[in-house]
Motif scaffolding. Structure first.
Motif, mmCIF file in Angstrom:
data_model
loop_
_atom_site.group_PDB
_atom_site.id
_atom_site.type_symbol
_atom_site.label_atom_id
_atom_site.label_comp_id
_atom_site.label_asym_id
_atom_site.label_seq_id
_atom_site.Cartn_x
_atom_site.Cartn_y
_atom_site.Cartn_z
ATOM 1 N N ILE A 143 0.826 -1.231 0.084
ATOM 2 C CA ILE A 143 0.058 0.010 0.008
ATOM 3 C C ILE A 143 0.892 1.152 0.103
ATOM 4 C CG2 ILE A 143 -1.651 1.201 1.471
ATOM 5 C CD1 ILE A 143 -2.876 -1.338 2.327
ATOM 6 N N GLY A 144 1.845 1.177 0.712
ATOM 7 C CA GLY A 144 2.872 2.283 0.636
ATOM 8 C C GLY A 144 3.424 2.482 -0.556
ATOM 9 N N GLY A 145 3.760 1.499 -1.515
ATOM 10 C CA GLY A 145 4.167 1.528 -2.772
ATOM 11 C C GLY A 145 3.206 2.217 -3.621
ATOM 12 N N ILE A 146 1.813 1.967 -3.537
ATOM 13 C CA ILE A 146 0.621 2.332 -4.178
ATOM 14 C C ILE A 146 0.545 4.000 -3.896
ATOM 15 C CG2 ILE A 146 -1.588 2.518 -4.415
ATOM 16 C CD1 ILE A 146 -1.640 -0.493 -3.951
ATOM 17 N N ILE A 147 0.750 4.246 -2.773
ATOM 18 C CA ILE A 147 0.696 5.688 -2.491
ATOM 19 C C ILE A 147 1.718 6.770 -2.953
ATOM 20 C CG2 ILE A 147 0.678 7.287 -0.373
ATOM 21 C CD1 ILE A 147 -0.795 5.070 1.086
ATOM 22 N N VAL A 148 2.969 6.075 -2.867
ATOM 23 C CA VAL A 148 4.143 6.772 -3.179
ATOM 24 C C VAL A 148 3.834 7.081 -4.879
ATOM 25 C CG1 VAL A 148 6.518 6.838 -3.729
ATOM 26 C CG2 VAL A 148 5.854 6.266 -1.627
ATOM 27 N N THR A 149 3.292 5.916 -5.453
ATOM 28 C CA THR A 149 3.213 5.965 -6.927
ATOM 29 C C THR A 149 2.011 7.189 -7.299
ATOM 30 O OG1 THR A 149 3.921 3.438 -7.130
ATOM 31 C CG2 THR A 149 2.422 4.662 -9.106
ATOM 32 N N LEU A 150 1.366 7.144 -6.450
ATOM 33 C CA LEU A 150 0.107 8.190 -6.758
ATOM 34 C C LEU A 150 0.564 9.604 -6.179
ATOM 35 C CD1 LEU A 150 -3.002 6.212 -5.470
ATOM 36 C CD2 LEU A 150 -2.291 6.922 -7.931
ATOM 37 N N PHE A 151 1.297 9.883 -5.173
ATOM 38 C CA PHE A 151 1.298 11.076 -4.665
ATOM 39 C C PHE A 151 2.842 11.571 -4.480
ATOM 40 C CE2 PHE A 151 -2.479 9.468 -2.558
ATOM 41 C CZ PHE A 151 -3.459 10.454 -2.899
ATOM 42 N N ALA A 152 3.686 10.837 -5.040
ATOM 43 C CA ALA A 152 5.263 11.380 -5.282
ATOM 44 C C ALA A 152 5.315 12.698 -5.875
ATOM 45 C CB ALA A 152 6.134 10.182 -5.900
ATOM 46 N N GLN A 153 6.237 13.260 -5.636
ATOM 47 C CA GLN A 153 6.007 14.782 -5.948
ATOM 48 C C GLN A 153 6.711 15.115 -7.371
ATOM 49 O OE1 GLN A 153 8.030 17.563 -3.162
ATOM 50 N NE2 GLN A 153 8.123 19.321 -4.413
ATOM 51 N N ASN A 159 0.573 14.271 -9.327
ATOM 52 C CA ASN A 159 1.265 15.649 -9.348
ATOM 53 C C ASN A 159 1.560 15.756 -11.095
ATOM 54 O OD1 ASN A 159 1.803 17.098 -7.564
ATOM 55 N ND2 ASN A 159 3.090 15.544 -6.554
ATOM 56 N N LEU A 160 1.829 14.505 -11.790
ATOM 57 C CA LEU A 160 1.798 14.600 -13.285
ATOM 58 C C LEU A 160 0.695 15.246 -13.949
ATOM 59 C CD1 LEU A 160 3.391 10.960 -14.071
ATOM 60 C CD2 LEU A 160 4.555 13.614 -14.031
ATOM 61 N N LEU A 161 -0.601 14.847 -13.508
ATOM 62 C CA LEU A 161 -1.923 15.313 -14.004
ATOM 63 C C LEU A 161 -1.852 16.758 -13.260
ATOM 64 C CD1 LEU A 161 -4.215 12.274 -13.170
ATOM 65 C CD2 LEU A 161 -3.595 13.197 -15.264
ATOM 66 N N LEU A 162 -1.567 17.190 -12.263
ATOM 67 C CA LEU A 162 -1.542 18.582 -12.029
ATOM 68 C C LEU A 162 -0.678 19.335 -12.422
ATOM 69 C CD1 LEU A 162 -1.662 18.262 -7.689
ATOM 70 C CD2 LEU A 162 -3.479 19.481 -9.573
ATOM 71 N N GLU A 163 0.511 18.820 -12.844
ATOM 72 C CA GLU A 163 1.476 19.957 -13.819
ATOM 73 C C GLU A 163 0.769 20.005 -15.140
ATOM 74 O OE1 GLU A 163 6.089 19.829 -14.574
ATOM 75 O OE2 GLU A 163 5.141 17.705 -14.037
ATOM 76 N N LYS A 164 0.078 19.194 -15.602
ATOM 77 C CA LYS A 164 -0.381 19.312 -17.102
ATOM 78 C C LYS A 164 -1.533 20.306 -17.057
ATOM 79 C CE LYS A 164 0.806 14.690 -19.078
ATOM 80 N NZ LYS A 164 0.247 13.717 -19.756
ATOM 81 N N LEU A 165 -2.288 20.329 -15.986
ATOM 82 C CA LEU A 165 -3.624 21.006 -15.781
ATOM 83 C C LEU A 165 -3.315 22.277 -15.235
ATOM 84 C CD1 LEU A 165 -6.064 18.291 -14.447
ATOM 85 C CD2 LEU A 165 -6.159 19.459 -16.665
ATOM 86 N N THR A 166 -2.244 22.606 -14.315
ATOM 87 C CA THR A 166 -2.025 23.868 -13.632
ATOM 88 C C THR A 166 -0.742 24.245 -13.583
ATOM 89 O OG1 THR A 166 -1.467 22.831 -11.600
ATOM 90 C CG2 THR A 166 -3.684 23.302 -11.831
ATOM 91 N N GLY A 167 0.231 23.338 -14.356
ATOM 92 C CA GLY A 167 1.566 23.959 -14.325
ATOM 93 C C GLY A 167 2.389 23.776 -13.108
#
Length: 318
Positions: A143-153, A159-167
């Protein structure tokens, strides 16, 4: 005189009959008692016998001298603990995270059980149950690996989606508030399906006639839930709550450790992680045992207090 003698004879007869019934019941239950023997042995060997090792909390323990040979030092280990300026912060973090787990996470298994209980399609009900039970069987490392995969900086999916949407990106795992949110949310996701099993069992004991009568009287689903469902599982809710109070000082090592990092150490350092780092890795076994004993005593106090409060409403467990 004759009446008094006759009364004594009747009492003796009744007592003999009662003893005979008890012996008969005992003989009938012998197979069940034999089945219970492994359970007794398990708790005796793996739960109660290790408690003898708590004596090292009052000793200057070393491998060379062993438990019996190590010198007694009284409560010096406890003094050493509470002279540590970090200890109050560690206890505070433990209480905060535990209270959030209980307050925020406690209602979710109840709500999930009620929702699953309302499903009428058997195939859909079984599918949902399987999906919500599955996270319980995943290790916290996974589960920790899943969370890091989702929320890593840098390379996290969100964050990849946020960067595309908001920069811009957001340090989810390095900000205290977002770290706490992820910690509590991941705990709820992992445990609520398994926790709902207890409430589903309690819901199955509620008579369907009560719902039919309420429906005839025009009660809505919300009214039926409030006046039938919740009162019907109230004793189970109180029981689970009292037991959960025993873990108030025990956040759980795996969950915190896999998400912990130095940026949020001021909120993520708890008793279990500090005990691992200082007690095991630092070879301070006596200090670690002292902290574990303190943690257990506080948990016992919380359980007794919660049970006494519940007893006032007729819902205590002893």
């Amino acid at each position: 005189m004759a009446g008094h003698t006759g009364g004594r004879l009747m009492e003796q007869t009744a007592s003999a009959r009662l003893k005979s019934q008890r012996k008969k019941r005992f003989r009938q239950n012998i197979p069940l008692l034999i089945l219970f023997v492994p359970i007794i042995l398990y708790f005796a060997i793996f739960k109660y016998a290790p408690m003898l090792g708590l004596v090292i909390a009052f000793k200057d323990y070393s491998f060379r001298d062993g438990i019996l040979g190590s010198p007694w030092i009284g409560i010096d280990n406890f003094k050493l603990l509470f002279d540590n300026p970090m200890m109050l912060e560690i206890i505070r973090n433990t209480l905060i995270l535990s209270l959030l787990n209980i307050i925020v996470g406690f209602p979710f298994p109840i709500m999930l059980a009620i929702l699953i209980n309302e499903v009428r399609k058997a195939w859909f009900k079984k599918t949902v149950q399987t999906l919500v039970y599955l996270p319980h069987f995943l290790n916290w490392v996974i589960i920790g690996g899943i969370i890091v995969t989702l929320f890593a900086q840098q390379a996290g999916t969100i964050n990849l989606l946020l960067e595309k949407l908001t920069g811009s990106i957001y340090p989810f795992l390095y900000n205290e508030l977002s770290w706490i949110t992820i910690y509590v949310g991941s705990g709820i996701w992992k445990s609520m399906g398994w926790g709902a099993i207890i409430y589903l069992a309690a819901l199955s004991a509620i008579s369907p006639d009560l719902y039919e009568a309420a429906s005839i009287d025009g009660a809505s689903k919300w009214r039926q839930m409030w006046h039938i469902t919740l009162p019907g599982i109230r004793s189970t809710i109180v029981l689970v709550f009292i037991l959960s109070m025993g873990n108030l000082m025990e956040v759980g090592f795996d969950h915190v450790y896999v998400l912990q990092n130095s940026a949020v150490s001021s909120i993520s350092e708890v008793i279990s992680t500090w005990n691992y780092k200082m007690g095991l890795r630092g070879n301070q076994f006596s200090v670690g045992a002292a902290l574990g004993l303190f943690e257990s005593l506080i948990g016992l106090i919380f359980v007794i207090t919660a049970n006494r409060i519940a007893r006032r409403y007729g819902e205590s467990i002893w």
